[in-house]
Structure formats: C-alpha cells, structure tokens
Design an enzyme around this catalytic site. Structure first.
Site, PDB file in Angstrom:
ATOM      1  N   HIS A  74       0.841  -1.199   0.000  1.00 35.80           N
ATOM      2  CA  HIS A  74       0.000   0.000   0.000  1.00 35.80           C
ATOM      3  C   HIS A  74       0.884   1.260   0.000  1.00 35.80           C
ATOM      4  CE1 HIS A  74      -3.401   2.527   2.062  1.00 35.80           C
ATOM      5  NE2 HIS A  74      -3.392   2.680   0.738  1.00 35.80           N
ATOM      6  N   ASP A 104       9.032   8.848 -19.890  1.00 35.37           N
ATOM      7  CA  ASP A 104       9.458   8.923 -21.294  1.00 35.37           C
ATOM      8  C   ASP A 104      10.961   8.685 -21.379  1.00 35.37           C
ATOM      9  OD1 ASP A 104      11.030  11.366 -20.977  1.00 35.37           O
ATOM     10  OD2 ASP A 104       9.120  12.460 -20.863  1.00 35.37           O
ATOM     11  N   HIS A 133       7.533  20.032 -12.500  1.00 36.77           N
ATOM     12  CA  HIS A 133       8.376  18.938 -13.035  1.00 36.77           C
ATOM     13  C   HIS A 133       9.617  18.738 -12.149  1.00 36.77           C
ATOM     14  CE1 HIS A 133      10.124  16.146 -15.827  1.00 36.77           C
ATOM     15  NE2 HIS A 133      11.138  16.912 -16.111  1.00 36.77           N
ATOM     16  N   TYR A 156       6.956  15.834 -21.055  1.00 34.63           N
ATOM     17  CA  TYR A 156       6.377  15.632 -19.712  1.00 34.63           C
ATOM     18  C   TYR A 156       5.510  14.373 -19.632  1.00 34.63           C
ATOM     19  CZ  TYR A 156       8.139  20.358 -19.242  1.00 34.63           C
ATOM     20  OH  TYR A 156       8.964  21.443 -19.232  1.00 34.63           O
ATOM     21  N   SER A 157       5.886  13.376 -20.389  1.00 32.32           N
ATOM     22  CA  SER A 157       5.095  12.126 -20.397  1.00 32.32           C
ATOM     23  C   SER A 157       5.595  11.191 -19.318  1.00 32.32           C
ATOM     24  CB  SER A 157       5.182  11.474 -21.784  1.00 32.32           C
ATOM     25  OG  SER A 157       4.666  12.330 -22.763  1.00 32.32           O
ATOM     26  N   ASN A 158       5.487  11.650 -18.078  1.00 33.97           N
ATOM     27  CA  ASN A 158       5.957  10.866 -16.932  1.00 33.97           C
ATOM     28  C   ASN A 158       4.857  10.819 -15.879  1.00 33.97           C
ATOM     29  OD1 ASN A 158       8.730  11.060 -18.113  1.00 33.97           O
ATOM     30  ND2 ASN A 158       8.467  13.227 -17.567  1.00 33.97           N
TER      31      ASN A 158
END
EC number: 5.4.99.62
Lengths: 132, 132, 132, 132, 132, 132, 132, 132, 132, 132
Positions: I20, I28, I98, I121-123
């Site tokens: 948990h 990316d 970011h 910013y594909s994280n």
C-alpha cells in the site's frame, strides 16, 4: 533468541535445507576441505571444540539415518569410533577407505562443519533421514 | 596445517588485520549484533563454547592493551567478571553501561566473535596493543 | 596486533585453512599463474621480496611434509636449490619437469604466493603435514 | 612480463589510476586501517618488508609533489624520518599529529599499502603531482 | 600520476600480472570476443584508436618473445602485416588460420584489448617473455 | 557489428541511459576521479588518445545542450579551449573555478571518460539535451 | 540523450559488443530461454511489443549478414515469415528444425531479446556481419 | 531433515541470529516493505498463508518478550487483534499509530516476514527476549 | 507460460512486491533516471513503445489509488494528459512542478519503467492502493 | 498491490519467465534439492503450507500442459495422487521412478518451490504449455 537447539546461524540454515539423503561432513581440523565447498569453521585452536560435542548438538537437531566413517578410525582412534557409534546407535554405518571418504564427502556434502578435533580420522558424514 | 595458535580461518585473518587500537567484540549468544557487522559465529548451542575458552585462545594470539566491560557484569555475573580480569591482568579495563557498551561495540568493532556463552553480560571489547 | 608469526591477512587465512596434504605454490615473479587462481601478490619490483625470505616465514607458520621443485632448478639455479633444501630439511622432496610442475600447481594449489624473486625456476609447491 | 617498475598487480593499477593530488598511505604493520578501505597488504612478518624499500619502488613509479608525516616521527623515529626526507627531497612535507594523520589518511587515501615495518610512526601519505 | 608508460588502469594491472608465456590478444573492432572473456575496450569509433598505436605502447611496457598472426593478414592487409612485424622485429612469429587464431585466443588470452582498428585481420596475440 | 557511431560498449550504454540534463565528464589523464565513480578509461599513454578526438565522437552520438569548463583553461590552454568551443558551438558554456569544476563533476557525472590528454585543464562536463 | 537509433541501454551495449559472426536471438514470449542466458525482456503483455517492430530497430543499428529461422514458420506463420524475409532481404537465410534452432540459439547467442510476440515460431537468430 | 520447528531456511537462520531486543516484522501482503530490507516472502495468494499460522510457528521457535501493534487494529480488525494477544499472552504489548509502526519497523527489523494475510492492519513487530 | 497479464519478468516481480502506497515511475525516454535506481528499460527507439500502451498493461495488473503528474503536461502535452486521466479515472491526481516531480520520483519510486515515449512531460508516478 | 493471482515476488517472476516446455518442481519439505538450484522456500513447519494449496495457486497463474509424478505416489500416497490428478485434469501425466524423478527435476527445473507438505512422494514437476 531461539528457545533451544542449534543457535549457529549457518548450521541452523543448513539443517533447515536438509532433505532426505542430503549429507553434511563433520571433520577434524586437519581434514583437507576442497576449495569452494560450503564451510562452517567452528574450530578455535587444535583440540577445541571437540568433534563429539558438535555431533551431540547436530543429533538433537537432525534426523540421521546413516553415517559414513573412514575404516582407519577403528584401529587408529577406537575411543572416538566408539563414542560416535554410541551417539548414532539408531543409524546405519558405512565404512570406507579414508581416500574414498574424502571423495564421497567432496561430491555429496552440502557443507563441511570443521571442529577443533585433533585426533586421527575424526571425520563423519551424516546422511539425513525423513520422518514421513 | 598451522603449527599452533588460532586455526579458525576468519579469526586468523581478523587477527592479522588488527592494528593499534583496533577492536573486536567477543560476546554471549544473546548479544544483539547489528545487521551488516562482520560476525564469526562460533556458537553451537546455548552454553557451548564458553566465552572464557574463546578469550584464552585470543589472548595467546593478540596483544591486548585494554578491555571494555559492561558495568552490570560486576554484580550480575561476578564469576565471569573475575575470570576475565584474571585472563587480561596486564590490560587496562574500562566499565560502561551495557547500553553504552552496545554503542561502542557497534561503532568500533572490526568484528563480533559470537560464543555459546549463556550467562548475563558476558561480552567484552578487546582493544589491540602494539609492541613497537 | 598479532603477537608473532605471519601478519599478512590473506596468508594468515590460507594457513588456517590448510588441511593435511593441502598445497600452496610460492613462486617467482615470472611464473604464469592461471586466471582465476587465488593469488597473494607480495611482489614489489623484480628481485624484491626474495623467495627465500617468504619461505622462511611460511616454514615458521606451517607444518610442511613435502615440497615439489622443478628439476631444472638443480642446474639452472643451484644456489636457490640448496637454500630451499636447507630450509625444508625435514620434508620429502619431489622433482618434476617445469611443465609438469605448472600442471600440478594449477590443479592442486589452494593459493599462489607471488614473490619478487627474479632467478630461474624459483618456484616451490609446499604440501601440508598434520601433527596428529 | 613487465620490462621494469612496479610488478605488484594491485599497486600497478592504483598507480595508473592516480590523478593530480590523489593520495595513498604507505604504513607500518601496526597502523589501524579503517574497515572497507582498499588495502594492499605486502606485510609478511613484523619487520619485513621494510617501509623504505617499498617507498623507493613507489618513488620510481609515481610523481609525488607532497608527503604528509606524523609529527611524532621526528623524535620517536629520527632514523626513519631522515630516510624518508632524503627519498622525497623534491616534495613538500606536511607534519600533523598522528591522530590527525589517521583522519587525513582515512578521508583521502585511494589505498593503503601495508608494509612489515615495525618501528614507531613509520607511516607516510604520498600526494600525487602532475607533469603538465 | 605515473611518471611514464601505460596509464590505462586495466592494462597496467594485466601487464603486472603477466608471467612467462602468458598471452593477451589485441584486436580490431570486428573481432568476435567470447562472452565472459576479460575485455579492455579502448575502441571509440570505427578506425580509432588504431591497432598500431596501441601495440607501440604495449611493446614499451612488456617483454614479448612471440606473436601470433592470422595467415590471411599477409595478403588481405599487407600494410598492417609489415607494420606489426617491424614493431616486434625481435619476437618469433607464428602464422595460423584465422579460425584457428580465434580458438587459440579464446583458450589462452588473459585478456582482449579491443582497438578501433577497422582493417581486415588486424588481430595479434602477444606472448610474454621473461628476462631471467 | 554496429553500422556506425560509438562502438565502445561502456560508452554506448551510458549514452543510451542519458536523460535530459544528465551529465558526463570527459577528462585528461591527470584528473583526480573520485573513488567509486563510473570510469571508462580510454587512456593508453600520456597524450593518447587526445581529448578532442573523443569529444568529436561523443558529439555525433549525443544531444549536448550545455558544457562546463574550468576558467583556467582560457589562459592556461587557449588552443584546447578554442577547439572545444568550436566543437560545441551550439551549446551553452559555463565557466567555473577548477576546484568548483571537480565538485560539480563529482556530484553530477553519470560517468567519467578518461582520455590520454596531457595538457592543462583539458576537462569538460557535457550536459545532455532532449529533442522533444 | 542519444541523437538516434536504439536507446535501450542493454541492447545498445550488446550491439556495441557484437563482432563478426556474433549472434543474438530475438524471440516470441513463449520461447524457452535457457537459465543463465543474457536476456533483454522487452515483453509487456502477450502480443506487445511485436517482433517485427523490434527487428526493424535492430536492422537500423546492426550489420546482419545471415539470419536463422525455424522451418516450421514457413507453414505455421507465413505472414511473419514473409515480413522477416522482407526486412532482411540482403541477408542469407538458414532454415533448421525448431528443436535444432533452440540448440543453436543456446550455444551461440550473446543475448536473447524477448518480445511480446504471441504467434507461432516467431523467433530469429541474427548473425552479425562486418563492413571491412 | 530437521526433527521439528521452523524448516524455512531463511527464517531458521534469522531466528538463530536473533539477540536480545532484536526485532522482526511479520506483516500482511499489503504492507509497504522498504527497498533493501531483508524479506522472507511466504505469501502465495491474497489470504494465504494466514498471519496467525505463521505467528504460531514463530512463537514455538523464539523467546518473544514484547510485541508492537498498530492502534488501528483494535477497531478495524478486532478478531485478528484478539487472536494475536491470545498467542503472545506472556509478552508486553505496545500500541502505536500505523504510520509510526512503519517507521519503527523500518529502522529496527532484522527482517520482514510477508504472509498472505489480507485483513486490515495485520502486522506485528516481535521483539526477542533472552532466557539468561 | 503465464495465462495472462504482465509477462515482463522484472515488472511481474515489482508488481508482486508492491504494498500500500508504494510507488513506481513510468517515464518517457528523456527522463533523467538517478544512478542506482531500479530501472526496467522497455524503450527500443524514440517513440516506441508508447507510454499509454505500457500504462494500460500496468492498470490491469495493479490497484492504483493515486497518480502524480508534472503540471507542465497540462499545457505542453494536453493529448497525453487527457489519455492518462481517462485511463486512471478512478484514481486521485496530484500535480506538481516537473522539478518537484523528479525529486518525489527519486525518493519514492520502487522502480522506474522507461518507455520509448518522446513527447514532453510524459511521466507519471503510480501510487499503489490496497483492496482490504 | 497486484489485483489478483500469485503475489509471491519470486514465483511471480519465475511464472513470467516461463516459456514453452519450461519446468518447475513443486515439492514436499523432505525433497533433496540440489545445491545451487533456484529455490522458493514457502515451507514454515512440517505440514504447512500444504502442497495442494500451492498447486492450486500455480494452476491459476500458469498454462500447464504436462505434469510428472513419481510412480511410488500411486500406492504410497493415493489421496495426494488423486488430488493432483483432479487439479491438472487437462494436462498429460508422466510417471517415473522417484530416483529418475529427482534426476529429471535436477536437470530441467527452472526453480524448486518447496512447500511444508510432509506426506510421501508429494512432489510434482509442472511443464509449461503455450496458448499460441
């Protein structure tokens, strides 16, 4: 702490790993242990701790159905021979040449437990039994 | 084989590494050894091998200029206390609280040698001397 | 610190591990040591430390029942040959071809101790004895 | 084989790694080397090999712009002190308390080279120079 | 820093380890190096650094008594062939099939030193000599 | 074989790992690389391979948005300074004290690529860009 | 970041290591990869990523002179078979029994690249070429 | 085989290592175990094996003088709470916030034993006693 | 073979370890992953495999109660932003700078799963839930 | 956390690695597992957890096309025999001598999963199928 039994961390693990017919070799301090073998070195100085005291502790922990001894122990170290037989009175006993004993130990021991024993041919292979 | 002295492979190495004021902790089987510490586990079952027999072997091998004991040993285990003092009669002795003893051991032991001793506060830090 | 004897940490451990008929190879700095072998490299520059000084220290530490030399040492390096024989006067001596010596060393050495010796065929296999 | 210079495999590598102001500590056999430090143990028995012989070999291999000594060497081991100064006559010399020396060594040595030297305060930190 | 010679940390160590008749393989960037082999990869891009520049540095460091080349180099890369012979003019030369060369390298190289060379059959096995 | 680009196995992997603002340090052979850092040692002898040849290969492989140089290079090694600027004409340039440069490199380099360069202050930190 | 080509860190390194006739196996997610083999597991779920997408990336990176396929692919997975042939139109093609394919892969692959492909016999061994 | 008691090899070793006041954490399958912690994962599927069955086995093996529970168990999982209290009726009990429980476990557990338990707050820290 | 779900060996293990509030970062190919972090590199070339395809597979395997995104994604990559929100419609969403995102990822990710995604910013940090 | 299925981290990884015809051995606590084999020790005490409960979980996770049993189970442990057959009703079954079973397991198991089962011959080799 553990309530009872073997408290040596390495031997405790080895004992828990033992399956039917798995073997460990308990030896005197002069025994040539092959490089790379799993060794639990309990020896401190020549003569201490004694083989028989270590064997007593192992017998309480493990089901042993057979032991292997070097023939030479019968004549060269009768006192030790009798003490070992007495300790494992309910196990089968095989006798082999010391040279053969070393080969068997090398190929089949999960581990060597080295004691401080400093009397001739004081080495024994313990072969594990199973209670089901 | 070695002619004499300590034949335990781990302790033989540790002894050879010891420099001036380096320390090892020799302890009973109930001592909480920190994770990650170098441990030589000589213990077999509770009570065997005894602390004093291991200390005797170490005294023959190493120059010890100081030992550290937990204060509590004086009252809680006088017999052990006297035996240790007798063994290291030519070394300085520091007494600290057991809680403090554990901290000193943790930060300054090159290794812990665990015995089977099962009597209270049977732990001693050996601090190495130098003969030049 | 250790009171006396070998203080090199690696050799101290190897000596403590030695059982009956276990072997170590003490060699000059030009000896081709197989990859993967356990090596204690004491060499500093060609010629230092000398083989005989290292052998003296080992003889004090270990029971040696037999040594093995390359035949070629007899003619090619008589001075070294005599010094070695004198040092191990109470041990058996085997002579084999240098090519054979390399094979024996490769299959039976627990470790190689490399010295700075830079004289021909200055290599010796020490085979351990036992005093019980 | 190498044509000349240091033939010890560990020291050869360390020497090749040394950059400007990188340091190694060359010490006597009683020096307390911190756990986890990179150690090249050249020691065999107390007194052999000597510190000065090892330093000679290192001086041929490495550009040394500065050495650090424990102050105590001046009075407690003048003979060694003079020998070291003579060897590194073209290097700067710093003197610090032995206790401080141990701290500097611990934080800044790429490696410790342990010799068999057994005379007081026979420890020196070599700080690398650069020839461009 | 090192005063002179090879300053690559890996090659410095390998050179110090080399005993009589020990071998290293110096190869072009297309050579199929077996998995698990010790590799010092000096290559940066195809063609740089050149084999001959690496060989020059090695010749200054090591006593080379023999080199082994692939036969095919004689016709397929005469320029490289002559350059190598010129460099090791005082060493014996063996010629074997390229397929055989790969086998010899695989079983006898202590290490492979990979260069950026990108011309055919630009591989050479250096066999170490001894100066005593 | 790879069709083109960097063929050094270590650098190929490091380049593939590089994310935005990740850094590598490309240095001369005298640069003090911290213990434990990831090092690709391309150096062979002092002066070979040159820094600029390694940088050319890296510039073809990696998107570099910024470089960091030691201020001292401007006066102490103008030729190198200009060559580097010319090579990374499309990248930002930061100048810091050499002592500061070493700290930045130590905390932020994924790896050090050591060349044989032997001219003053020939060290550059490459900071990776991203093309999306 | 890398300007272009394969950005997977493991494959980037493997590609840089490849020498002439070195091999890698690119397989579907059901392929039994031997224990101990070097594996780059790109698989996510059954069917993704597809074998052909991975092969396209590898073809851009590596010079491939020959591929090996399991015979069974011709009938059991013609669509995949044609796609692979089209992709490696300039490489030789060997067909072997699937059982033989597994043996060849096991003895000669530097690495296995596992994809998510979940169609029959979608496995190919890529054998590296050289451009000099 | 072992005659009786814990036969799990990892737990057997951990039990033998336990000194006075050493701790282990036995937890449900949802407990966030810190990275790097020693974990014995006995879990198979959610709900199996149950926490209470594992605790029973541990109670037979170890002297437990104190247990620590998360306060939230009292209301959120009373059944489990009572079962645990019943099992360790002769041990002291500390209650802390679950967030605090996680911190205590993280800094003081020699190991985490993960069960399949899938009921809320089913985690307990066992603190070892000593019988001398 | 596994009947269904994630078949990547590394991710399968990480998923089974998740407790948990444990977290993984899926990023990316330009994301700067800290040295020493656990990385599953699924990337092949820039743009493949896509982030969203990997996230779909993870959502089927794991209970995710919260995701964390970099604020900048809202404006700089709205398409990706919407796709992610749609996929994790039943999870809470936190937005951070970011730079802050990178810090959170660094201290709390059990692992980084690197995709081939090459859009800004594909994280996303996935925080695990529990179903009891 | 994982939504469902096997949550043991080691078994989750092994399951994901399984390819067509790959095998794992699920055994009772007395089975002699060869040294060096990959072992997932789920055993706690003799008799717990049972073999059949572990097999149920594995059957949900893995496609099993064949199982191998020791002949002796038919007479010596009929209850277990029937339970296993019922569980894997859609898989082929091979019967071999127990001694042969141990050999097959040793050469072909990717891993051993040890349970607490303590009834005779309760060992089964699961051979993986593929669904394409």
């Amino acid at each position: 702490m553990k309530r009872s039994g073997i408290i040596n961390r390495e031997i405790a693990r080895i004992a828990a790993e033992m399956g039917h017919m798995d073997r460990i070799t308990v030896c005197d301090c002069g025994f040539p242990i092959p490089d790379g073998a799993k060794v639990v070195d309990l020896s401190i100085i020549k003569g201490f701790p004694r083989l028989i005291d270590v064997l007593k502790a192992l017998r309480e922990e493990l089901i042993i159905e057979k032991i292997i001894l070097a023939k030479e122990i019968v004549d060269k170290n009768p006192e030790m021979h009798n003490a070992i037989l007495k300790l494992f009175s309910d196990a089968a006993v095989d006798y082999v040449e010391h040279s053969e004993f070393k080969k068997i130990a090398a190929v089949s021991s999960k581990a060597y437990i080295r004691t401080g024993e400093a009397t001739p041919y004081s080495n024994v292979i313990l072969s594990s039994g199973v209670d089901f």
